[in-house]
Design a protein around this motif. Sequence first.
Motif: not given
Length: 170
Positions: A40-62
């Motif tokens: 079971s992942f914490s909300p912080e871990e889940m948010a980080k994983m999803e954000t990292d996946a979006i970053n990989a797909a889209v290329g976010l700035d900081s």
Amino acid sequence: MKKSVVLIVLLFLGVAVNAQDNNVRRQGNAPRGERTMRRSFSPEEMAKMETDAINAAVGLDSLQYQLVYIMKYSDMMAMQDSMKARAARAPKMGERGNKPPRLDDKQREEWMKAREDVMKKRREAMNEQMKQILSSKQYKKYLKYEEEKYSRRKEFGERRGRSGNKKGKK
């Protein structure tokens, strides 16, 4: 040069052995019901994983990364709260014959439709927020990423027999 190549090979071997060890511990010789231990992942871990996946797909700035993380974190917290509320109700349902009434096909279909509508509204709200955060080019990539993610999940559910239509029914 040789030392760095050997070091890299050893690093990859270590990662592979560790991954196999975790898999063996998870599956192991445990009784069938205990084999499917989920982490079971914490909300912080889940948010980080999803954000990292979006970053990989889209290329976010900081700044975009931080905004998407905050959005995903608040969504994960809301999901966690609803899951806790549902889990708190569950034990009460089994006490003294307090079982929920069995739903017929029409009621189940209505319930599933209502659930789909809630999820659709949630997804639309997320997309509106993402539209404000991302550039138009990034947003198009994001929509493509979301559609691919949704289709993978749907395909996985159908393989596992979790589609909305039962076999033999239309």
